[in-house]
Design an enzyme around this catalytic site. Structure first.
Site, PDB file in Angstrom:
ATOM      1  N   PHE A 207      14.892  19.200  18.646  1.00  0.00           N
ATOM      2  CA  PHE A 207      13.398  19.475  18.374  1.00  0.00           C
ATOM      3  C   PHE A 207      12.703  17.731  18.828  1.00  0.00           C
ATOM      4  O   PHE A 207      13.545  16.686  18.715  1.00  0.00           O
ATOM      5  CB  PHE A 207      13.014  19.174  16.679  1.00  0.00           C
ATOM      6  CG  PHE A 207      11.527  19.815  16.558  1.00  0.00           C
ATOM      7  CD1 PHE A 207      11.166  20.771  17.053  1.00  0.00           C
ATOM      8  CD2 PHE A 207      10.812  18.983  15.910  1.00  0.00           C
ATOM      9  CE1 PHE A 207       9.623  21.114  16.578  1.00  0.00           C
ATOM     10  CE2 PHE A 207       9.480  19.313  15.694  1.00  0.00           C
ATOM     11  CZ  PHE A 207       8.850  20.327  16.086  1.00  0.00           C
TER      12      PHE A 207
ATOM     13  N   ASP B 269      18.942  18.072  10.554  1.00  0.00           N
ATOM     14  CA  ASP B 269      17.586  18.506  10.339  1.00  0.00           C
ATOM     15  C   ASP B 269      17.577  19.954   9.960  1.00  0.00           C
ATOM     16  O   ASP B 269      17.985  20.789  10.950  1.00  0.00           O
ATOM     17  CB  ASP B 269      16.726  18.290  11.520  1.00  0.00           C
ATOM     18  CG  ASP B 269      15.107  18.661  11.416  1.00  0.00           C
ATOM     19  OD1 ASP B 269      14.805  19.352  10.294  1.00  0.00           O
ATOM     20  OD2 ASP B 269      14.584  18.183  12.194  1.00  0.00           O
TER      21      ASP B 269
ATOM     22  N   ARG C   9       8.111  33.891  19.624  1.00  0.00           N
ATOM     23  CA  ARG C   9       9.166  33.393  18.196  1.00  0.00           C
ATOM     24  C   ARG C   9       8.495  34.190  17.236  1.00  0.00           C
ATOM     25  O   ARG C   9       7.551  34.311  16.969  1.00  0.00           O
ATOM     26  CB  ARG C   9       8.850  31.968  18.020  1.00  0.00           C
ATOM     27  CG  ARG C   9       9.908  31.411  17.159  1.00  0.00           C
ATOM     28  CD  ARG C   9      10.150  29.705  17.320  1.00  0.00           C
ATOM     29  NE  ARG C   9       8.612  29.290  16.670  1.00  0.00           N
ATOM     30  CZ  ARG C   9       8.482  27.979  16.091  1.00  0.00           C
ATOM     31  NH1 ARG C   9       9.636  27.310  16.678  1.00  0.00           N
ATOM     32  NH2 ARG C   9       7.668  27.604  15.537  1.00  0.00           N
TER      33      ARG C   9
ATOM     34  N   TYR D 180       6.953  22.825   4.507  1.00  0.00           N
ATOM     35  CA  TYR D 180       5.803  23.782   5.040  1.00  0.00           C
ATOM     36  C   TYR D 180       6.305  24.869   5.718  1.00  0.00           C
ATOM     37  O   TYR D 180       5.216  25.777   6.287  1.00  0.00           O
ATOM     38  CB  TYR D 180       4.664  23.173   5.584  1.00  0.00           C
ATOM     39  CG  TYR D 180       4.747  22.304   6.963  1.00  0.00           C
ATOM     40  CD1 TYR D 180       4.719  22.919   8.105  1.00  0.00           C
ATOM     41  CD2 TYR D 180       5.153  20.989   6.738  1.00  0.00           C
ATOM     42  CE1 TYR D 180       4.914  22.271   9.204  1.00  0.00           C
ATOM     43  CE2 TYR D 180       5.200  20.185   7.869  1.00  0.00           C
ATOM     44  CZ  TYR D 180       5.143  20.711   8.953  1.00  0.00           C
ATOM     45  OH  TYR D 180       5.302  19.905  10.303  1.00  0.00           O
ATOM     46  N   LYS D 181       7.438  25.055   6.183  1.00  0.00           N
ATOM     47  CA  LYS D 181       7.945  26.407   6.934  1.00  0.00           C
ATOM     48  C   LYS D 181       8.134  27.218   5.887  1.00  0.00           C
ATOM     49  O   LYS D 181       7.616  27.858   4.949  1.00  0.00           O
ATOM     50  CB  LYS D 181       9.100  25.894   7.848  1.00  0.00           C
ATOM     51  CG  LYS D 181       8.545  24.854   9.030  1.00  0.00           C
ATOM     52  CD  LYS D 181       9.608  24.629  10.022  1.00  0.00           C
ATOM     53  CE  LYS D 181       9.241  23.398  10.684  1.00  0.00           C
ATOM     54  NZ  LYS D 181       8.351  23.939  11.798  1.00  0.00           N
TER      55      LYS D 181
END
Lengths: 392, 392
Positions: free
Chosen positions: B121, B191, B365, B216-217
């Site tokens: 990321f 991560d 996605r 928050y995912k």
């Protein structure tokens, strides 16, 4: 007009109905956590159900969640006497100090000293020492406040100070420290956690380079409210954020391989804004802007005067010891004093619905916040103190 | 039983009534921001009016606000397959990465390399480079994933990887990387932002040293929810937090001059917990624990199977290109694929109330979250995709 009329006339900042708090409570502990702003609950429900609930990931753009750190920062800058675009709400005070200290050291690699005073808030000192541990060639120079001026020389990269001493309440003269620092080419970094929202600051006039502050004291932003960073305009693009996260990037949504800092204050952001905590803080800041920070400072000083007048007999008898020579020019929004059996006294006052702050071993701290404290409450507190100390 | 019955039987994790979201919405974008948990609004009102409002500064102790980072951390550790006392909720993913990378480098000063892969990321790469900028003698070695194993040698202090590729959805084999890293004495730092809450992780079995993740995912913790850090038990007291703030101190309320780290995971805390955002996150985590993470993973895989079955005709015709060789062993909670006119397709799907995620230039996605997504919705999405691509 007599003292009493004068005090009453001064209570223009009073907005107790804007807070949720027990009716009978005299709350003089606002420099640990300001009381609950009544509009926060509705704001949080709207944020959760209407914004997050209805728009989901689309809510970031639709509700300005992503720009909130800058927008609330702009509103806070009005309390700082600073320009728009200089203040960003993010992270905690500690992390913001860490970012700015590292950034300040990188401006001129020849300067290797962080200068601060022994009386600074302990976490500020820990953070400075952290930075010193990371940079082996950097010296953290911690001196008595009286030795600061003589310690300012061209080796100093940054002078880091708290505007108001968290124990005594003594406000320090920003302008003169800034001027002296500037004369040797050092940057200044002020922690205004104990003055923002209760004193009318004037960063522009006093020449502040950088600052941090806390959202949950006089900004009434709620428990653990995000903190803020300030950097004066012409310094911003000289500073590099030592923690390069995606939201400090010039184009965060391109997910490019290399980091390119955003221009302006935005480069000091790191991660995603904590929306709920920001929403609560916005309500606290708006309440202050509505009252007007000049008026808040003015009325806070009237509360202070009423307290000092009421306390005068026991001060004279030596029952109360101020931690510094209290003068009109160094008054802030709170005062700390030593007293015998401070902890017991604190609990006795609590039992009478008067909340002060106790600090080990013998310190009581009283905040003067005219948004929710009246002269009557202050006079009753002083009377109660006199009574409890046996001074009828 | 047929495919359909099998899918229906699998929908045991489904808890749509626990979320606030438009009835007609198919929300497949959960890896940017999970949907709103219905219980959050009430929780926030209680936190604001009953806790903050009634107890003010006393609320910190009375309502466990100060211990929330550890308590919610303990609940998250159940999703990580990790021991109690290993996980702390604080700051953002980026700042937590920064802390752990610095801490890992200090463990053995002879090791000067941070090793990571090019596909990581982007913000994780920025953070690694930040750490490299601060420590001039540290090398950030960014290689293709295929070259990671050969790059692992005794110079490596820490191998930093994302568990799931945020574009492709490919899950990587934690255990084998951990084993290889261990064999050369390097620490691992994962991560898990794109796997926690949708995959049943097993940090203990796979031998993870350190990890960070996002709230928050799939944890559905709300916009900008605080992140978490994980450090395995026997490593914790070896690590020093490079940002020493008061709440990582062994005795934060003594305000002592010198920093003394708390024992255990608590030492990775810095500033004051952001109470509102933590309260929201707690609700999201509890919802997952109630459903059971094994079941969530199981049902997510059923949704994935339904999607792949529905998509098969257009995959065969070459209209959809997966970014990796999709096998049962590397499936995660989402899949990314390239498709012509991806942005237009994304908007067409949005117009039909199907929310996917589009990434420049040609990536779609799709997340498979059985807490609020049904097999029907997935089948309809696949059918719509076929239709829009002209494949009747």
């Amino acid at each position: 007009m007599g003292n009493e009329d004068r005090y009453r006339a001064a209570e223009k900042a009073y907005r107790r109905e804007k807070f949720v708090m027990p009716k009978e409570l005299t709350y003089l502990a606002g420099n640990s956590l300001g009381p609950a702003v009544a509009s926060v609950a509705d704001r949080l429900v709207r944020t959760s159900n209407d914004q997050w609930g209805q728009h989901l990931a689309g809510a970031w753009k639709k509700n300005g969640w992503l720009s909130a750190p800058e927008e609330i920062g702009d509103r806070i800058s009005l309390l700082l006497g600073a320009d728009q675009g200089t203040t960003l709400v993010c992270d905690s005070t500690s992390i913001n100090l860490f970012k700015l200290l590292n950034a300040a050291l990188a401006v001129d690699p020849q300067r290797k000293v962080i200068l601060t005073d022994q009386g600074n808030f302990s976490t500020d000192l820990y953070i400075a020492k952290s930075v010193g541990l990371i940079h082996q060639d950097v010296t953290v120079c911690i001196v008595p406040r009286s030795a600061l001026i003589e310690s300012l020389d061209p080796s100093v990269a940054v002078l880091m100070l708290s505007h108001v001493d968290y124990r005594s309440g003594q406000a320090h003269d920003m302008a003169s420290f800034n001027e002296k620092a500037r004369s040797v080419g050092a940057l200044t970094l002020w922690d205004v956690s104990h003055s923002v929202g209760i004193m009318a600051l004037d960063f522009n006039a006093s020449g502040v380079d950088m600052a941090v502050g806390c959202g949950y004291k006089y900004l009434n932003g709620g428990p653990g409210a995000p903190a803020f960073v300030y950097v004066k305009s012409d310094l911003q693009n000289t500073l590099s954020n030592p923690i390069q996260g995606w939201l400090g990037h010039a184009e965060p949504f391109v997910f490019s391989e290399n980091y390119m800092p955003a221009s302006g204050i935005k480069r000091l952001q790191v991660g995603t804004p904590t929306t709920f905590s920001l929403a609560a803080l916005a309500e606290g800041v708006d309440l202050l802007l509505e009252a007007g920070i000049q008026l808040v400072e003015h009325d806070s000083r009237e509360l202070f005067d009423a307290f000092m007048a009421g306390l005068e007999p026991i001060v004279r008898k030596g029952h109360v010891h101020f931690l510094h020579d209290v003068q009109r020019s160094n008054v802030s929004g709170h005062i700390g004093f030593k007293v015998n059996d401070a902890e017991a006294l604190h609990h006795r006052l609590m039992a009478e619905n008067i909340v002060t702050e106790y600090r080990y071993p013998d310190l009581l701290r009283i905040a003067f916040n005219p948004l929710y404290t009246t002269v009557d409450e202050i006079e009753q507190t002083a009377a109660k103190l006199k009574h409890l100390l046996g001074q009828h």
